[in-house]
Design a protein around this motif. Structure first.
Motif, mmCIF file in Angstrom:
data_model
loop_
_atom_site.group_PDB
_atom_site.id
_atom_site.type_symbol
_atom_site.label_atom_id
_atom_site.label_comp_id
_atom_site.label_asym_id
_atom_site.label_seq_id
_atom_site.Cartn_x
_atom_site.Cartn_y
_atom_site.Cartn_z
ATOM 1 N N ARG A 40 31.255 52.840 41.993
ATOM 2 C CA ARG A 40 32.166 52.002 41.207
ATOM 3 C C ARG A 40 32.553 52.710 39.919
ATOM 4 N NH1 ARG A 40 28.724 47.506 42.695
ATOM 5 N NH2 ARG A 40 27.525 47.819 40.813
ATOM 6 N N GLU A 98 40.493 55.497 37.631
ATOM 7 C CA GLU A 98 41.587 54.587 37.276
ATOM 8 C C GLU A 98 41.910 54.609 35.787
ATOM 9 O OE1 GLU A 98 42.193 50.863 38.791
ATOM 10 O OE2 GLU A 98 41.899 51.450 40.863
ATOM 11 N N ARG A 156 42.371 51.499 48.534
ATOM 12 C CA ARG A 156 42.666 51.502 47.110
ATOM 13 C C ARG A 156 43.748 52.522 46.782
ATOM 14 N NH1 ARG A 156 38.638 49.084 44.446
ATOM 15 N NH2 ARG A 156 37.036 50.026 45.690
ATOM 16 N N LEU A 206 42.737 46.823 32.644
ATOM 17 C CA LEU A 206 41.831 46.513 33.748
ATOM 18 C C LEU A 206 41.877 47.664 34.740
ATOM 19 C CD1 LEU A 206 42.826 42.802 34.251
ATOM 20 C CD2 LEU A 206 40.608 43.627 33.488
ATOM 21 N N PHE A 207 40.889 47.702 35.629
ATOM 22 C CA PHE A 207 40.972 48.640 36.742
ATOM 23 C C PHE A 207 41.841 47.958 37.792
ATOM 24 C CE2 PHE A 207 36.785 49.232 34.717
ATOM 25 C CZ PHE A 207 37.091 50.414 34.077
ATOM 26 N N GLN A 208 43.124 48.299 37.744
ATOM 27 C CA GLN A 208 44.142 47.526 38.443
ATOM 28 C C GLN A 208 43.912 47.402 39.942
ATOM 29 O OE1 GLN A 208 46.777 46.027 37.094
ATOM 30 N NE2 GLN A 208 46.856 46.840 35.031
ATOM 31 N N HIS A 209 43.351 48.431 40.539
ATOM 32 C CA HIS A 209 43.225 48.408 41.995
ATOM 33 C C HIS A 209 41.839 48.009 42.457
ATOM 34 C CE1 HIS A 209 46.645 50.978 41.000
ATOM 35 N NE2 HIS A 209 47.202 50.345 42.022
ATOM 36 N N MET A 210 41.067 47.465 41.528
ATOM 37 C CA MET A 210 39.791 46.901 41.917
ATOM 38 C C MET A 210 39.940 45.379 41.879
ATOM 39 S SD MET A 210 37.027 49.058 39.762
ATOM 40 C CE MET A 210 36.176 50.420 40.491
ATOM 41 N N THR A 211 39.077 44.707 42.619
ATOM 42 C CA THR A 211 39.136 43.251 42.600
ATOM 43 C C THR A 211 38.560 42.753 41.276
ATOM 44 O OG1 THR A 211 36.948 43.012 43.534
ATOM 45 C CG2 THR A 211 38.768 43.177 45.082
ATOM 46 N N GLU A 265 34.886 43.340 41.228
ATOM 47 C CA GLU A 265 34.513 44.738 40.988
ATOM 48 C C GLU A 265 34.697 45.118 39.527
ATOM 49 O OE1 GLU A 265 35.433 47.091 45.112
ATOM 50 O OE2 GLU A 265 37.142 46.244 44.066
ATOM 51 N N LEU A 294 31.764 43.926 37.791
ATOM 52 C CA LEU A 294 30.605 44.743 38.150
ATOM 53 C C LEU A 294 30.601 46.068 37.381
ATOM 54 C CD1 LEU A 294 30.394 44.155 41.998
ATOM 55 C CD2 LEU A 294 28.678 43.517 40.300
ATOM 56 N N VAL A 295 31.776 46.653 37.207
ATOM 57 C CA VAL A 295 31.853 47.884 36.424
ATOM 58 C C VAL A 295 31.371 47.608 34.995
ATOM 59 C CG1 VAL A 295 33.409 49.599 35.420
ATOM 60 C CG2 VAL A 295 33.667 48.954 37.800
ATOM 61 N N ASP A 319 38.016 37.937 44.711
ATOM 62 C CA ASP A 319 38.423 39.044 45.561
ATOM 63 C C ASP A 319 39.880 39.417 45.402
ATOM 64 O OD1 ASP A 319 35.866 39.191 46.500
ATOM 65 O OD2 ASP A 319 36.231 37.741 48.103
ATOM 66 N N GLU A 320 40.496 38.863 44.373
ATOM 67 C CA GLU A 320 41.884 39.206 44.128
ATOM 68 C C GLU A 320 41.947 40.510 43.333
ATOM 69 O OE1 GLU A 320 45.541 36.217 43.706
ATOM 70 O OE2 GLU A 320 43.516 35.675 44.237
ATOM 71 N N LEU A 321 42.926 41.334 43.633
ATOM 72 C CA LEU A 321 43.079 42.562 42.874
ATOM 73 C C LEU A 321 43.497 42.227 41.449
ATOM 74 C CD1 LEU A 321 44.953 44.978 45.272
ATOM 75 C CD2 LEU A 321 42.530 44.836 44.736
ATOM 76 N N ARG A 323 45.471 43.622 39.501
ATOM 77 C CA ARG A 323 46.901 43.747 39.227
ATOM 78 C C ARG A 323 47.704 42.565 39.743
ATOM 79 N NH1 ARG A 323 49.834 48.246 40.809
ATOM 80 N NH2 ARG A 323 51.566 46.836 41.043
#
Lengths: 414, 261
Positions: free
Chosen positions: A259, A266, A395, B93-98, B101, B104-105, B150-152, B154
């Motif tokens: 992660r 990113e 991704r 945000l980390f746009q392509h992570m849910t 996630e 969690l980061v 679980d939504e991305l 972005r």
């Protein structure tokens, strides 16, 4: 933390999200079944390859077991490189350095290169009287991985402060330095370290040793080299190596470290603000990638029974990168496909096509002469029609496809 | 001069970019458990100041103490680890992570799974991951993102992205939360909801909050203390009502002469 609403809302069934979630939690029965099937088919390959080769039309294009070993070794490296480039987004153009370091580890620890010493540890199939260092190849492979990890950390610490193009240039430099060093290392203050351009050979072969071999009634060979099934045993070992590499790679991707790599890829600034130590995390990506390069290098050196500086040119780094890009950055399965396809073309595919062209069409054209032009063409075509690779990581697919649409259509920068 | 009840003290902090003095010898502190707002016209050096507090920039001079530890010039991740969480002015945000996630980061520094453990997926690692996911879900619900796990990132609506940034910052388990223009671009309803949320945070978590904010209704409604920067200098400090009446503040915002008019 208090939460007043205890009733769990029904989970919104976003197809993508659910899928990803299942994968992350490692409960993906379909994935497991598929993996198992492929693994079994791969293991049985030596038994049905000859039938395949008799099939008209395609038979000539089926790679033999020996070629498969080379393809697998390259795929192991591609999967390792994918950790660096695909997960963490660090463009490494010097991966060949680790391949070389691994191969030379095998050359030092399992050959007669250092004649002044005499040390055996688990060596198989050779006289115990032989001078030089002779460690069991299994130990050597692990040591090579550890050694290249250390080299990776050493190179990574000063280098990984750089971003993007600058990192690529510096890794390119290291990729050149190590092979040069190997080429000229036959007289390091009077000490013959690498035997210069001649390379080091022979390198010992792996094997199961006398005890295991006798116990299994010679089902397991004492030494691959002396076995009638030499290529097959190397093949099976390579499959196991690839499986281990893939396993580690997938587990790491779905971990805390994975992660963090993706977060860095990113947005570095945001990742650091989340408590991710950039240097350390990037260095681990680099070092773990290096580990698999070293393991592959040592194994390959043992397969070829030698380590030669001519094997470690810059084009190997680019070749491996092509495999990763062709397969799909970040996608383990994609990289395996990419690695096997390009590996095949490199080992015998292009030559076979050339022969075919000459025999059947009377054309005097040898594609293997233009191999790098052909790989380049493949990459360009891929970039035009399928920039996310053959099997794209979800991704990355989103990053590339959605990114392009949003920005070019509306000019928004999000 | 670090009083025992201040969570953050900055003394004589200075930042120069070439010849430009972005922050000029500013003294500043955040009392434990307080909400402090940092305001000032555009270009006053607020975000630069923030970036020094979080280690993105190294101060040219001065000293920053967090919870009585000198953090001047420490790297961002070390400061986060000590307990400073932040959001960004332009959402990062980390746009392509849910959403999950992303949170969690944010927990990275509070988890300890190592490489070997992750590969072998030892019981310890498994337990930690399960716990982390559980906590992340809870944080999302707490931040008003129920059902968005679980939504991305972005694909979330703007207001929810802001909330997710806060959830992610909370995941770092901060003692001090830095919010950089948290209501920028929000409509009045979203802004009101967000203000309530910040109030709730203060009431329920052991948290001090420092925010940069342009919306005066938010600033005046919620802050215990307001500090005003202009051209890199601190020109006023005090309770919202004191600052509102301060002549230099009015001058900075509305121009010279406005105060007497």
């Amino acid at each position: 933390m208090t939460e007043p609403h205890k009733a769990e809302q029904p989970r919104r069934d976003g197809g993508l999200g659910r899928d990803l979630n299942a994968r992350l939690q490692g409960i993906d029965p379909l994935g497991w079944a598929l993996t198992l099937t492929i693994a079994v088919l791969a293991f049985l390959y030596p038994f049905y390859v000859e039938f395949l080769q008799d099939v008209p039309l395609i038979g000539d294009f089926i790679p033999g077991v020996g070629s498969m070993v080379v393809m697998l070794v390259f795929t192991v490296m591609a999967v390792g490189l994918n950790i660096v480039v695909g997960y963490a987004g660090l463009l490494d153009l010097g991966y060949v350095a680790f391949y070389a370091a691994g191969a030379y580890m095998a050359a030092w620890l399992a050959s007669q290169q250092f004649e002044q010493w005499h040390f055996h540890l688990g060596s198989v199939g050779i006289s115990k009287e032989l001078s030089g260092l002779h460690l069991s190849i299994w130990i050597v492979v692990v040591l090579a991985g550890v050694f290249t990890t250390a080299v990776g950390i050493l190179i990574g610490l000063p280098t990984l402060r750089l971003r993007g193009d600058y990192l690529a240039i510096v890794t390119l430099g290291f990729g050149e330095i190590i092979p040069q060093f190997v080429r000229n290392g036959d007289n390091v203050f009077g000490f013959d370290l690498t035997h210069g351009t001649f390379g080091i050979s022979p390198i010992d072969s792996p094997g199961f040793g006398k005890t295991l071999s006798d116990a299994t009634n010679e089902l397991l060979p004492l030494s691959y080299q002396q076995s009638f099934d030499r290529a097959r045993w190397f093949f099976w070992t390579a499959v196991v190596l690839l499986l281990i590499t893939v396993f580690c790679s997938v587990r790491l991707r779905d971990s805390r470290l994975g992660r963090a790599w993706i977060a860095i890829r990113e947005d570095e600034t945001a990742a650091a603000a989340m408590g991710i130590p950039l240097m350390r995390t990037k260095t681990w990506a680099y070092a773990i990638g290096a580990f698999f390069g070293g393991v592959a290098g040592a194994f390959y050196a043992s397969f070829k029974a030698g380590a030669f500086p001519a094997d470690f040119y810059f084009n190997i780094s680019v070749f491996l990168l092509c495999m990763v890009i062709l397969g799909g950055l970040g996608s383990v399965w994609g990289v395996i496909v990419g690695g096997m396809v390009l590996g095949y073309l490199n080992v015998e595919g292009l030559a076979t096509i050339g022969t075919k062209l000459q025999q059947d069409a009377g054309l005097n054209f040898e594609p293997s002469k233009y191999q790098f032009g052909i790989y380049g063409l493949i990459i360009v075509v891929m970039m035009l029609f399928r920039p996310t690779g053959l099997i794209s990581e979800r991704r990355h697919k989103r990053e590339i496809e959605e990114g392009v649409q949003d920005e070019s259509l509306y000019g928004t920068s999000k | 001069m670090s009083a025992a009840d201040d969570i953050l003290t900055a003394s004589d902090v200075r930042k120069e970019f070439g010849g430009l003095v972005a922050v000029n010898d500013v003294d500043f502190s955040v009392p434990r458990g307080a909400i402090v707002s940092l305001i000032g016209p555009n270009g006053a050096g607020k975000t630069t100041f923030f970036n020094m507090l979080t280690g993105v920039y190294k101060p040219t001079g001065g000293r920053i103490e967090f919870a009585d530890i000198d953090v001047t010039g420490k790297p961002p991740h070390a400061i986060t680890e000590l307990g400073v969480g932040r959001t960004f002015q332009n959402i990062r945000l980390f746009q392509h992570m849910t959403a999950l996630e992303n949170v969690l980061v944010g927990m990275h520094a509070r988890l300890s799974s190592g490489i070997i453990g992750s590969i072998l997926r030892t019981p310890g690692v498994r337990r930690e991951e399960r716990g982390a996911r559980e906590r992340a879900r809870e944080l999302l619900r707490y931040s008003g993102l129920r059902g968005r796990d679980d939504e991305l990132a972005r694909n979330l609506p703007y207001g929810d992205q802001r909330r997710l940034e806060v959830a992610r910052a909370l995941a770092t388990e901060p003692k001090l939360l830095l919010l950089d223009e948290p209501t920028a671009g929000m409509n009045p309803r979203e802004t009101a909801a967000f203000t309530d949320f910040v109030g709730k945070l203060r009431a329920e978590q052991e948290l001090s909050i420092l925010m940069i904010e342009h919306d005066m209704k938010v600033v005046m409604g919620i802050s215990d203390r307001v500090t005003v920067l202009d051209y890199g200098e601190k020109i006023a400090e005090g309770s919202p009502t004191e600052v509102q009446r301060d002549e230099r503040v009015i001058e900075a915002y509305l121009g010279a002469g406005a105060a007497s008019a």
